[in-house]
Design a protein around this motif. Structure first.
Motif, PDB file in Angstrom:
ATOM      1  N   ILE A  13       0.864  -1.179   0.000  1.00 35.09           N
ATOM      2  CA  ILE A  13       0.000   0.000   0.000  1.00 35.09           C
ATOM      3  C   ILE A  13       0.901   1.230   0.000  1.00 35.09           C
ATOM      4  O   ILE A  13       2.045   1.148   0.449  1.00 35.09           O
ATOM      5  CB  ILE A  13      -0.948   0.027   1.215  1.00 35.09           C
ATOM      6  CG1 ILE A  13      -0.151  -0.186   2.513  1.00 35.09           C
ATOM      7  CG2 ILE A  13      -2.040  -1.009   1.086  1.00 35.09           C
ATOM      8  CD1 ILE A  13      -0.949   0.077   3.754  1.00 35.09           C
ATOM      9  N   GLN A  20       4.499   0.513   1.099  1.00 32.64           N
ATOM     10  CA  GLN A  20       4.729  -0.323   2.278  1.00 32.64           C
ATOM     11  C   GLN A  20       4.265  -1.741   1.948  1.00 32.64           C
ATOM     12  O   GLN A  20       3.121  -1.953   1.569  1.00 32.64           O
ATOM     13  CB  GLN A  20       3.930   0.234   3.471  1.00 32.64           C
ATOM     14  CG  GLN A  20       4.195  -0.504   4.772  1.00 32.64           C
ATOM     15  CD  GLN A  20       3.094  -0.281   5.804  1.00 32.64           C
ATOM     16  OE1 GLN A  20       2.235   0.599   5.644  1.00 32.64           O
ATOM     17  NE2 GLN A  20       3.103  -1.090   6.850  1.00 32.64           N
ATOM     18  N   LEU A  22       2.879  -5.271   2.500  1.00 35.66           N
ATOM     19  CA  LEU A  22       2.065  -5.999   3.488  1.00 35.66           C
ATOM     20  C   LEU A  22       2.302  -7.493   3.365  1.00 35.66           C
ATOM     21  O   LEU A  22       2.313  -8.227   4.355  1.00 35.66           O
ATOM     22  CB  LEU A  22       0.572  -5.730   3.291  1.00 35.66           C
ATOM     23  CG  LEU A  22       0.084  -4.289   3.298  1.00 35.66           C
ATOM     24  CD1 LEU A  22      -1.437  -4.259   3.241  1.00 35.66           C
ATOM     25  CD2 LEU A  22       0.577  -3.553   4.524  1.00 35.66           C
ATOM     26  N   PRO A  41       3.808 -12.170  15.196  1.00 41.53           N
ATOM     27  CA  PRO A  41       3.730 -10.844  15.815  1.00 41.53           C
ATOM     28  C   PRO A  41       2.745  -9.917  15.106  1.00 41.53           C
ATOM     29  O   PRO A  41       2.473 -10.091  13.913  1.00 41.53           O
ATOM     30  CB  PRO A  41       5.153 -10.297  15.712  1.00 41.53           C
ATOM     31  CG  PRO A  41       5.968 -11.301  15.015  1.00 41.53           C
ATOM     32  CD  PRO A  41       5.151 -12.490  14.691  1.00 41.53           C
ATOM     33  N   SER A  42       2.236  -8.943  15.824  1.00 40.37           N
ATOM     34  CA  SER A  42       1.322  -7.935  15.265  1.00 40.37           C
ATOM     35  C   SER A  42       1.949  -7.252  14.067  1.00 40.37           C
ATOM     36  O   SER A  42       3.154  -6.990  14.068  1.00 40.37           O
ATOM     37  CB  SER A  42       1.048  -6.850  16.308  1.00 40.37           C
ATOM     38  OG  SER A  42      -0.070  -7.168  17.022  1.00 40.37           O
ATOM     39  N   GLY A  43       1.131  -6.968  13.075  1.00 39.02           N
ATOM     40  CA  GLY A  43       1.630  -6.276  11.888  1.00 39.02           C
ATOM     41  C   GLY A  43       2.337  -7.202  10.911  1.00 39.02           C
ATOM     42  O   GLY A  43       2.913  -6.744   9.921  1.00 39.02           O
ATOM     43  N   GLY A  44       2.252  -8.511  11.142  1.00 42.92           N
ATOM     44  CA  GLY A  44       2.985  -9.456  10.295  1.00 42.92           C
ATOM     45  C   GLY A  44       2.298  -9.792   8.981  1.00 42.92           C
ATOM     46  O   GLY A  44       2.875 -10.473   8.134  1.00 42.92           O
ATOM     47  N   GLY A  45       1.041  -9.364   8.823  1.00 38.21           N
ATOM     48  CA  GLY A  45       0.347  -9.598   7.561  1.00 38.21           C
ATOM     49  C   GLY A  45      -0.769 -10.645   7.626  1.00 38.21           C
ATOM     50  O   GLY A  45      -1.341 -11.017   6.598  1.00 38.21           O
ATOM     51  N   LYS A  46      -1.130 -11.072   8.833  1.00 37.77           N
ATOM     52  CA  LYS A  46      -2.133 -12.140   8.978  1.00 37.77           C
ATOM     53  C   LYS A  46      -3.499 -11.689   8.459  1.00 37.77           C
ATOM     54  O   LYS A  46      -4.128 -12.381   7.651  1.00 37.77           O
ATOM     55  CB  LYS A  46      -2.231 -12.579  10.455  1.00 37.77           C
ATOM     56  CG  LYS A  46      -0.901 -13.058  11.029  1.00 37.77           C
ATOM     57  CD  LYS A  46      -1.021 -13.495  12.479  1.00 37.77           C
ATOM     58  CE  LYS A  46      -1.354 -12.384  13.458  1.00 37.77           C
ATOM     59  NZ  LYS A  46      -0.317 -11.338  13.561  1.00 37.77           N
ATOM     60  N   THR A  47      -3.954 -10.524   8.927  1.00 36.92           N
ATOM     61  CA  THR A  47      -5.259 -10.012   8.472  1.00 36.92           C
ATOM     62  C   THR A  47      -5.218  -9.723   6.972  1.00 36.92           C
ATOM     63  O   THR A  47      -6.174 -10.026   6.241  1.00 36.92           O
ATOM     64  CB  THR A  47      -5.649  -8.749   9.266  1.00 36.92           C
ATOM     65  OG1 THR A  47      -5.746  -9.099  10.655  1.00 36.92           O
ATOM     66  CG2 THR A  47      -6.977  -8.182   8.795  1.00 36.92           C
ATOM     67  N   SER A  48      -4.101  -9.163   6.512  1.00 34.86           N
ATOM     68  CA  SER A  48      -3.960  -8.860   5.076  1.00 34.86           C
ATOM     69  C   SER A  48      -4.130 -10.125   4.240  1.00 34.86           C
ATOM     70  O   SER A  48      -4.766 -10.099   3.177  1.00 34.86           O
ATOM     71  CB  SER A  48      -2.588  -8.245   4.789  1.00 34.86           C
ATOM     72  OG  SER A  48      -2.404  -7.079   5.542  1.00 34.86           O
TER      73      SER A  48
HETATM   74  N1  ADP Z   1      -5.460  -0.476   4.886  1.00 33.19           N
HETATM   75  C1  ADP Z   1      -4.300  -0.281   5.507  1.00 33.19           C
HETATM   76  N2  ADP Z   1      -3.784   0.960   5.613  1.00 33.19           N
HETATM   77  C2  ADP Z   1      -2.618   1.164   6.242  1.00 33.19           C
HETATM   78  N3  ADP Z   1      -1.857   0.211   6.778  1.00 33.19           N
HETATM   79  C3  ADP Z   1      -2.319  -1.039   6.712  1.00 33.19           C
HETATM   80  C4  ADP Z   1      -3.554  -1.358   6.084  1.00 33.19           C
HETATM   81  N4  ADP Z   1      -3.747  -2.683   6.174  1.00 33.19           N
HETATM   82  C5  ADP Z   1      -2.669  -3.149   6.835  1.00 33.19           C
HETATM   83  N5  ADP Z   1      -1.820  -2.180   7.152  1.00 33.19           N
HETATM   84  C6  ADP Z   1      -0.501  -2.338   7.792  1.00 33.19           C
HETATM   85  O1  ADP Z   1       0.051  -3.515   7.222  1.00 33.19           O
HETATM   86  C7  ADP Z   1       0.789  -4.266   8.160  1.00 33.19           C
HETATM   87  C8  ADP Z   1       0.233  -5.662   8.256  1.00 33.19           C
HETATM   88  O2  ADP Z   1      -1.042  -5.583   8.853  1.00 33.19           O
HETATM   89  P1  ADP Z   1      -1.968  -6.812   9.220  1.00 33.19           P
HETATM   90  O3  ADP Z   1      -2.146  -7.658   8.037  1.00 33.19           O
HETATM   91  O4  ADP Z   1      -3.186  -6.216   9.835  1.00 33.19           O
HETATM   92  O5  ADP Z   1      -1.098  -7.576  10.323  1.00 33.19           O
HETATM   93  P2  ADP Z   1      -1.556  -8.586  11.469  1.00 33.19           P
HETATM   94  O6  ADP Z   1      -2.961  -8.989  11.231  1.00 33.19           O
HETATM   95  O7  ADP Z   1      -0.565  -9.704  11.366  1.00 33.19           O
HETATM   96  O8  ADP Z   1      -1.380  -7.845  12.775  1.00 33.19           O
HETATM   97  C9  ADP Z   1       0.717  -3.482   9.456  1.00 33.19           C
HETATM   98  O9  ADP Z   1       1.873  -2.702   9.541  1.00 33.19           O
HETATM   99  C10 ADP Z   1      -0.534  -2.621   9.268  1.00 33.19           C
HETATM  100  O10 ADP Z   1      -0.431  -1.448  10.030  1.00 33.19           O
END
Ligand code: ADP
Ligand code: MG
Length: 250
Positions: A13, A20, A22, A41-48
């Motif tokens: 993104i 950045q 993801l 760890p948090s921010g590792g890309g799991k939700t993405s």
């Molecule tokens: N729509 C978005 N806008 C800005 N940053 C995002 C967005 N989606 C994810 N991120 C960033 O991408 C990285 C990975 O996020 P995420 O997939 O939510 O990690 P996790 O679920 O493992 O904690 C994080 O640094 C998060 O802040």
């Protein structure tokens, strides 16, 4: 048989200092009928990663296929009924819990209307207390809303459930009961892919564990093998650190 196949997925993104990343070159398969847990760890890309699987987001590069067909070939409504996403922040519509549970049926007239028995079954599967069905949904706690959204997803009989931190707002006994429900769904061939930071829960309920860090898939292995690792590497230290945090929590 594989439910999902992902090949060389990249997603970035725009950021203040350039793009950045993801997800960085993620290649992975999710076998049908198993419970897969994404940890790390948090921010590792799991939700993405989870969001790509029913096309809430699209990759910049690489391919995602479900049941042998590229996601781009799926009609979106059909895909989202087949592959249901339950986000960490539940999205609730105005009306009662029952209205919310039945919400999706209006878009899928082919599904047999839900009778009392099916309603009870959906409540039991999602661990949603049936006596709350007549309550306004926005009055429920976050944990109750999460389970209601899960029941709403199950109402459409999905083949895959994508769950982002489903136990995060639940007490231990309720989270364990939910784990047993999810295992029951797996036995009925539902594929479950979820994010969890609760490694004790993952150890009790997952078949496969995937460790993600900095947008990369670092390890995918059976749960037993994952938890039998020594502490000599980064992943071992992550597992040990989570256990430590659990002890400090009491
Ligand atoms: N729509 C978005 N806008 C800005 N940053 C995002 C967005 N989606 C994810 N991120 C960033 O991408 C990285 C990975 O996020 P995420 O997939 O939510 O990690 P996790 O679920 O493992 O904690 C994080 O640094 C998060 O802040
Ligand atoms: Mg997340």
């Amino acid at each position: 048989m594989n439910a999902f196949e992902l090949q060389h997925i990249c997603r970035a993104i725009p950021g203040d200092e350039g793009p950045q990343s993801l997800l960085n070159d993620v290649t992975v398969c999710f076998e049908k009928g198993l419970l897969h847990a994404l940890v790390g760890p948090s921010g590792g890309g799991k939700t993405s990663l989870l969001r790509l699987l029913n096309r809430l987001d699209a990759p910049d590069a690489g391919t995602v296929s479900y049941a042998g067909r590229d996601l781009g070939c799926w009609e979106p409504r059909r895909l989202r009924r087949t592959v249901a996403f339950v986000p960490q922040q539940p999205h609730i519509f105005p009306g009662t819990a029952r209205d919310n549970l039945l919400f999706g049926l209006r878009f899928h007239p082919d599904i047999v209307p839900t009778d009392q028995q099916r309603l009870s079954e959906l409540c039991a599967l999602s661990q949603f207390p049936p006596d709350l069905l007549s309550k306004p949904a926005e009055k429920l706690s976050i944990g109750q809303q999460q389970r209601l959204v899960l029941a709403r997803a199950l109402c459409l009989e999905p083949e895959v459930l994508l769950l982002d931190e489903p136990g995060s707002a639940l007490d231990r006994p309720t989270a364990e009961a939910l784990g047993r429900s999810l295992r029951h769904l797996c036995r009925r061939s539902v594929t479950i892919i979820l994010v969890s930071h609760d490694l004790e829960w993952v150890r009790n309920h997952a078949d496969q564990v995937l460790f993600m860090e900095a947008g990369e898939l670092k390890l995918q292995c059976p749960a037993a093998a994952f938890f039998n690792r020594g502490v000599e590497d980064r992943i071992g230290r992550f597992i040990a650190g989570q256990k430590e945090a659990l002890h400090h929590d009491g």
